[in-house]
Design a protein around this motif. Structure first.
Motif, PDB file in Angstrom:
ATOM      1  N   HIS A 112       2.150  72.420  53.062  1.00 47.20           N
ATOM      2  CA  HIS A 112       3.544  72.807  53.304  1.00 47.20           C
ATOM      3  C   HIS A 112       3.565  74.017  54.231  1.00 47.20           C
ATOM      4  O   HIS A 112       3.910  75.138  53.848  1.00 47.20           O
ATOM      5  N   GLN A 113       3.173  73.762  55.471  1.00 48.05           N
ATOM      6  CA  GLN A 113       3.085  74.773  56.514  1.00 48.05           C
ATOM      7  C   GLN A 113       3.754  74.231  57.769  1.00 48.05           C
ATOM      8  O   GLN A 113       3.888  72.996  57.933  1.00 48.05           O
ATOM      9  N   PRO A 114       4.161  75.106  58.687  1.00 50.60           N
ATOM     10  CA  PRO A 114       4.869  74.651  59.895  1.00 50.60           C
ATOM     11  C   PRO A 114       4.147  73.553  60.661  1.00 50.60           C
ATOM     12  O   PRO A 114       4.758  72.568  61.071  1.00 50.60           O
ATOM     13  N   MET A 115       2.841  73.699  60.849  1.00 55.23           N
ATOM     14  CA  MET A 115       2.078  72.719  61.621  1.00 55.23           C
ATOM     15  C   MET A 115       2.224  71.318  61.038  1.00 55.23           C
ATOM     16  O   MET A 115       2.415  70.327  61.762  1.00 55.23           O
ATOM     17  N   TYR A 116       2.148  71.223  59.719  1.00 54.22           N
ATOM     18  CA  TYR A 116       2.202  69.912  59.069  1.00 54.22           C
ATOM     19  C   TYR A 116       3.635  69.411  58.915  1.00 54.22           C
ATOM     20  O   TYR A 116       3.850  68.200  58.829  1.00 54.22           O
ATOM     21  N   TYR A 117       4.594  70.313  58.887  1.00 56.24           N
ATOM     22  CA  TYR A 117       5.993  69.868  58.922  1.00 56.24           C
ATOM     23  C   TYR A 117       6.292  69.176  60.252  1.00 56.24           C
ATOM     24  O   TYR A 117       6.960  68.134  60.291  1.00 56.24           O
ATOM     25  N   PHE A 118       5.807  69.770  61.334  1.00 56.76           N
ATOM     26  CA  PHE A 118       6.000  69.141  62.646  1.00 56.76           C
ATOM     27  C   PHE A 118       5.246  67.820  62.736  1.00 56.76           C
ATOM     28  O   PHE A 118       5.739  66.848  63.338  1.00 56.76           O
ATOM     29  N   LEU A 119       4.062  67.762  62.128  1.00 48.03           N
ATOM     30  CA  LEU A 119       3.315  66.502  62.101  1.00 48.03           C
ATOM     31  C   LEU A 119       4.095  65.438  61.336  1.00 48.03           C
ATOM     32  O   LEU A 119       4.105  64.265  61.732  1.00 48.03           O
ATOM     33  N   SER A 120       4.770  65.835  60.266  1.00 52.22           N
ATOM     34  CA  SER A 120       5.606  64.898  59.507  1.00 52.22           C
ATOM     35  C   SER A 120       6.759  64.379  60.367  1.00 52.22           C
ATOM     36  O   SER A 120       7.111  63.197  60.302  1.00 52.22           O
ATOM     37  N   MET A 121       7.350  65.279  61.163  1.00 49.60           N
ATOM     38  CA  MET A 121       8.410  64.836  62.082  1.00 49.60           C
ATOM     39  C   MET A 121       7.877  63.807  63.063  1.00 49.60           C
ATOM     40  O   MET A 121       8.537  62.803  63.358  1.00 49.60           O
ATOM     41  N   LEU A 122       6.671  64.048  63.571  1.00 48.50           N
ATOM     42  CA  LEU A 122       6.063  63.118  64.522  1.00 48.50           C
ATOM     43  C   LEU A 122       5.808  61.766  63.859  1.00 48.50           C
ATOM     44  O   LEU A 122       6.086  60.705  64.440  1.00 48.50           O
ATOM     45  N   ALA A 123       5.291  61.800  62.629  1.00 53.78           N
ATOM     46  CA  ALA A 123       5.014  60.558  61.905  1.00 53.78           C
ATOM     47  C   ALA A 123       6.304  59.791  61.618  1.00 53.78           C
ATOM     48  O   ALA A 123       6.355  58.566  61.765  1.00 53.78           O
ATOM     49  N   LEU A 124       7.356  60.513  61.211  1.00 53.18           N
ATOM     50  CA  LEU A 124       8.638  59.862  60.931  1.00 53.18           C
ATOM     51  C   LEU A 124       9.217  59.229  62.201  1.00 53.18           C
ATOM     52  O   LEU A 124       9.789  58.130  62.167  1.00 53.18           O
ATOM     53  N   THR A 125       9.047  59.909  63.326  1.00 54.27           N
ATOM     54  CA  THR A 125       9.508  59.375  64.607  1.00 54.27           C
ATOM     55  C   THR A 125       8.759  58.105  64.974  1.00 54.27           C
ATOM     56  O   THR A 125       9.357  57.119  65.443  1.00 54.27           O
ATOM     57  N   ASP A 126       7.447  58.098  64.761  1.00 57.01           N
ATOM     58  CA  ASP A 126       6.653  56.910  65.070  1.00 57.01           C
ATOM     59  C   ASP A 126       7.042  55.737  64.179  1.00 57.01           C
ATOM     60  O   ASP A 126       7.032  54.582  64.623  1.00 57.01           O
ATOM     61  N   VAL A 127       7.371  56.016  62.920  1.00 62.10           N
ATOM     62  CA  VAL A 127       7.860  54.956  62.035  1.00 62.10           C
ATOM     63  C   VAL A 127       9.168  54.385  62.593  1.00 62.10           C
ATOM     64  O   VAL A 127       9.362  53.165  62.649  1.00 62.10           O
ATOM     65  N   GLY A 128      10.073  55.268  63.012  1.00 62.29           N
ATOM     66  CA  GLY A 128      11.349  54.822  63.563  1.00 62.29           C
ATOM     67  C   GLY A 128      11.169  54.005  64.826  1.00 62.29           C
ATOM     68  O   GLY A 128      11.824  52.966  65.011  1.00 62.29           O
ATOM     69  N   LEU A 129      10.275  54.442  65.700  1.00 62.99           N
ATOM     70  CA  LEU A 129      10.027  53.717  66.952  1.00 62.99           C
ATOM     71  C   LEU A 129       9.448  52.334  66.672  1.00 62.99           C
ATOM     72  O   LEU A 129       9.815  51.347  67.320  1.00 62.99           O
ATOM     73  N   THR A 130       8.561  52.254  65.686  1.00 65.84           N
ATOM     74  CA  THR A 130       7.968  50.967  65.320  1.00 65.84           C
ATOM     75  C   THR A 130       9.009  50.029  64.720  1.00 65.84           C
ATOM     76  O   THR A 130       9.100  48.854  65.094  1.00 65.84           O
ATOM     77  N   VAL A 131       9.814  50.555  63.795  1.00 66.45           N
ATOM     78  CA  VAL A 131      10.824  49.729  63.132  1.00 66.45           C
ATOM     79  C   VAL A 131      11.886  49.256  64.121  1.00 66.45           C
ATOM     80  O   VAL A 131      12.418  48.142  64.003  1.00 66.45           O
TER      81      VAL A 131
END
Length: 320
Positions: free
Chosen positions: A62-81
């Motif tokens: 639960h740190q800034p770096m991994y929060y941004f990584l979560s945003m990136l992962a969520l975006t990739d899920v959206g792009l795939t869907v």
């Protein structure tokens, strides 16, 4: 069989649906091609969902770096869907029709998630710059409130920038007949070229969207890494330099994986009219499929905390 449309005495025409080609010239083996495509879509969804679960369930992440990584992962899920249903429908069932309005909706979300991904990568470069140039103030600069504001600004920017595109297309008069799209998804530059009207406004605004989002983001990312290199070179110890640069490797790879294909797609649709259709199709698929697949691999390989957290989630799933 495709529906027959009557166009008699029509002065302004918008097709009820478009026909998607899939991969031109390889229609006879779409069934075989669907195997790697469906595998990559599954890998993209699985890998990015694992990252989201790993960050959520691991307090140490639960740190800034991994929060941004979560945003990136969520975006990739959206792009795939956003693109997977029509792509697999074409490859699996030869269902090539997509309604006009459905096409515009898909097009909006495709561009929305593309702008989000570009913006998140820019935010991640800022995160790395702060972490390396001023590590003692890292936690005080990138607080949870700041990260939330950055996330909201990214969503707002990604909503506003491509929002006019569907409306600019709806004002165009299209040529009567069965209108073929170059891909198995709707892309603004591809759809607008099917119109029998002046598309100057569409071209200018489309170029503006690309330059004002991904163009500016790529320049700012390059600037941030110039500043990062300047900071790293000022470090006395070679070991400290290597350690600092090593924290940026994953992000640099993610930037290259996203920006190289998206630049290729933009250039081909604007200047590659004489290239074979299969080249245009393959570059577009690389742009949409490869980043969501590779980003989880890059971060799981280069980041030990993410790798361990993902393995822990998998073990818990197996026990459950």
């Amino acid at each position: 069989m495709f529906p027959s449309w009557s166009f008699a005495n029509i002065s302004f025409f918008q097709p009820p649906a478009f026909l998607m080609i899939g991969i031109p010239g390889l229609e006879a083996i779409h069934g075989w091609i669907s195997i790697p495509f469906s595998s990559m879509h599954t890998a993209a969804l699985t890998g990015n969902c694992l990252i989201l679960l790993a960050v959520r369930r691991t307090p140490s992440l639960h740190q800034p770096m991994y929060y941004f990584l979560s945003m990136l992962a969520l975006t990739d899920v959206g792009l795939t869907v956003a693109t997977m249903p029509t792509t697999l429908a074409v490859l699996w069932f030869d269902r090539r029709l997509i309604g006009f309005n459905a096409c515009l909706v898909q097009m909006f979300f495709l561009h929305f998630f593309s702008v989000v991904e570009s913006s998140v990568l820019l935010a991640m470069s800022f995160d790395r710059f702060v972490a390396i140039s001023n590590p003692l103030r890292y936690a005080s600069v990138l607080t949870n409130n700041v990260i939330i504001r950055i996330g909201l600004a990214i969503v707002a920017r990604a909503t506003v920038s491509p929002f006019p595109l569907p409306f600019l297309l709806k004002r165009l008069n299209f040529c009567p007949g069965k209108i073929l799209l170059s891909h198995s998804f709707c892309f603004h530059a591809d759809v607008m070229k099917r119109a029998c009207a002046d598309i100057t406004v569409n071209i200018i605004y489309g170029l503006y969207v690309v330059l004002s989002t991904m163009g500016i983001d790529s320049l700012l990312i390059a600037l941030s890494y110039t500043l990062i290199l300047h900071t790293v070179m000022s470090l006395a110890s070679p070991r400290e330099r290597i350690r600092a640069l090593n924290t940026c490797v994953s992000h640099i790879l993610a930037v290259l994986v996203f920006f190289i294909p998206v630049t290729g797609v933009s250039m081909i649709h604007r200047f590659g009219r004489h290239l074979p259709p299969i080249v245009q199709a393959l570059v577009a698929y690389v742009y949409l499929v490869v980043p969501p697949v590779l980003n989880p691999v890059i971060y799981s390989v280069k980041s030990k905390p993410i790798r361990e957290a993902m393995l822990r989630v998998l073990r818990e799933k197996r026990k459950g």
